[in-house]
Each structure stands twice: as structure tokens, then as C-alpha cells.
Design a protein around this motif. Structure first.
Motif, short mmCIF file in Angstrom:
data_model
loop_
_atom_site.label_atom_id
_atom_site.label_comp_id
_atom_site.label_asym_id
_atom_site.label_seq_id
_atom_site.Cartn_x
_atom_site.Cartn_y
_atom_site.Cartn_z
N PHE A 260 5.94 7.66 9.69
CA PHE A 260 4.92 7.46 8.66
C PHE A 260 4.42 8.79 8.14
N ASP A 261 4.37 8.90 6.82
CA ASP A 261 3.87 10.10 6.15
C ASP A 261 2.57 9.76 5.44
N PRO A 262 1.41 10.24 5.93
CA PRO A 262 0.12 9.91 5.31
C PRO A 262 0.04 10.28 3.83
N LYS A 263 0.85 11.25 3.40
CA LYS A 263 0.82 11.65 1.99
C LYS A 263 1.34 10.56 1.07
N LYS A 264 2.08 9.60 1.61
CA LYS A 264 2.63 8.52 0.80
C LYS A 264 1.71 7.31 0.72
N ALA A 265 0.59 7.36 1.44
CA ALA A 265 -0.38 6.27 1.40
C ALA A 265 -1.14 6.31 0.07
N LYS A 266 -1.41 5.15 -0.47
CA LYS A 266 -2.18 5.06 -1.72
C LYS A 266 -3.61 4.64 -1.40
N HIS A 267 -4.56 5.36 -1.98
CA HIS A 267 -5.98 5.09 -1.76
C HIS A 267 -6.58 4.51 -3.04
N GLN A 268 -7.45 3.52 -2.87
CA GLN A 268 -8.15 2.95 -4.02
C GLN A 268 -9.61 2.73 -3.64
N PRO A 269 -10.52 3.55 -4.20
CA PRO A 269 -11.94 3.34 -3.89
C PRO A 269 -12.49 2.12 -4.62
N SER A 270 -13.54 1.54 -4.06
CA SER A 270 -14.21 0.42 -4.73
C SER A 270 -15.01 0.97 -5.91
N LYS A 271 -15.49 0.07 -6.73
CA LYS A 271 -16.23 0.45 -7.93
C LYS A 271 -17.39 1.39 -7.63
N ASN A 272 -18.14 1.11 -6.58
CA ASN A 272 -19.30 1.94 -6.23
C ASN A 272 -18.99 3.00 -5.17
N GLY A 273 -17.74 3.04 -4.72
CA GLY A 273 -17.34 4.06 -3.76
C GLY A 273 -17.76 3.79 -2.32
N ASN A 274 -18.27 2.60 -2.04
CA ASN A 274 -18.70 2.28 -0.67
C ASN A 274 -17.53 1.90 0.23
N PHE A 275 -16.47 1.38 -0.37
CA PHE A 275 -15.30 0.91 0.36
C PHE A 275 -14.06 1.56 -0.22
N THR A 276 -12.99 1.50 0.55
CA THR A 276 -11.72 2.02 0.08
C THR A 276 -10.59 1.18 0.67
N SER A 277 -9.48 1.14 -0.04
CA SER A 277 -8.31 0.48 0.53
C SER A 277 -7.20 1.52 0.65
N ILE A 278 -6.40 1.32 1.66
CA ILE A 278 -5.24 2.17 1.90
C ILE A 278 -4.03 1.26 1.89
N THR A 279 -3.06 1.58 1.05
CA THR A 279 -1.84 0.79 0.95
C THR A 279 -0.65 1.64 1.36
N VAL A 280 0.17 1.08 2.23
CA VAL A 280 1.34 1.78 2.74
C VAL A 280 2.52 0.82 2.69
N THR A 281 3.66 1.31 2.22
CA THR A 281 4.90 0.54 2.28
C THR A 281 5.71 1.05 3.46
N VAL A 282 6.07 0.12 4.33
CA VAL A 282 6.82 0.47 5.54
C VAL A 282 8.12 -0.31 5.59
N TYR A 283 9.07 0.23 6.30
CA TYR A 283 10.33 -0.48 6.56
C TYR A 283 10.17 -1.16 7.90
N THR A 284 10.14 -2.47 7.90
CA THR A 284 9.90 -3.20 9.14
C THR A 284 11.13 -4.00 9.53
N THR A 285 11.32 -4.15 10.81
CA THR A 285 12.55 -4.76 11.32
C THR A 285 12.40 -6.20 11.80
N SER A 286 11.15 -6.63 12.05
CA SER A 286 10.97 -7.99 12.59
C SER A 286 9.53 -8.46 12.39
#
Length: 88
Positions: free
Chosen positions: A41-67
Motif C-alpha cells: 500500500f502506498d499512502p500517496k495513492k489514497a484519495k482524500h475528500q473533506p466534508s463541506k465544513n471540514g469536520n469529516f474526511t473520507s479516504i478512498t483506496v483501490t486495492v488488489y484483493t484476492t478473496s
């Protein structure tokens, strides 16, 4: 559908999103969980999206999963962390 069947065909790329309070601890915990399950996992490839007021954030990561158990493990760790409010 039996427990062994899945709508997802493995192995595959899979996008995982976690949302929590916009704190350095949230990001740190999420990254640690991803690195535990995906050592490459490379943290630089994670996508961050703050909420409208900046109180919350989401982190999205695409991974290759096997099962499904592999995927279930990361979701369980995200849920158990106490920092993740929801994940999908």
C-alpha cells in the motif's frame, strides 16, 4: 446464494472508502490498517475528500484483493478501529 458464493469475482481491484473525523489520528489509523492487509500500500495513492465544513474526511483506496475473507478482514479492522465512522 451460499456463504461461499460472491457477486465479486476474485482476484480483482476493489475500491474501499472510510469516513471519519478530520484528524491526523484518523488518517494514521486508516493507513496502518491498509498497510497491515496490503504491505505494498502506498499512502500517496489514497484519495482524500473533506466534508463541506471540514469536520469529516473520507479516504478512498483501490486495492488488489484476492478473496472475500481478505476483504472482510480489512472491513472488520476499519470497523473495529473506533476512528472510522463508516466504510464501504
Amino acid at each position: 446464494m451460499s456463504e461461499q458464493e460472491s457477486l465479486i469475482k476474485f482476484p480483482c481491484d476493489f475500491m474501499i472508502k472510510a469516513m471519519g473525523k478530520a484528524t491526523p489520528e484518523f488518517q494514521e489509523v486508516v493507513f496502518e490498517i491498509f498497510q497491515k492487509h496490503y504491505p505494498e500500500f502506498d499512502p500517496k495513492k489514497a484519495k482524500h475528500q473533506p466534508s463541506k465544513n471540514g469536520n469529516f474526511t473520507s479516504i478512498t483506496v483501490t486495492v488488489y484483493t484476492t478473496s472475500k475473507p481478505h476483504l472482510d478482514g480489512i472491513y472488520q479492522d476499519l470497523t473495529d478501529s473506533g476512528h472510522v465512522l463508516w466504510s464501504m
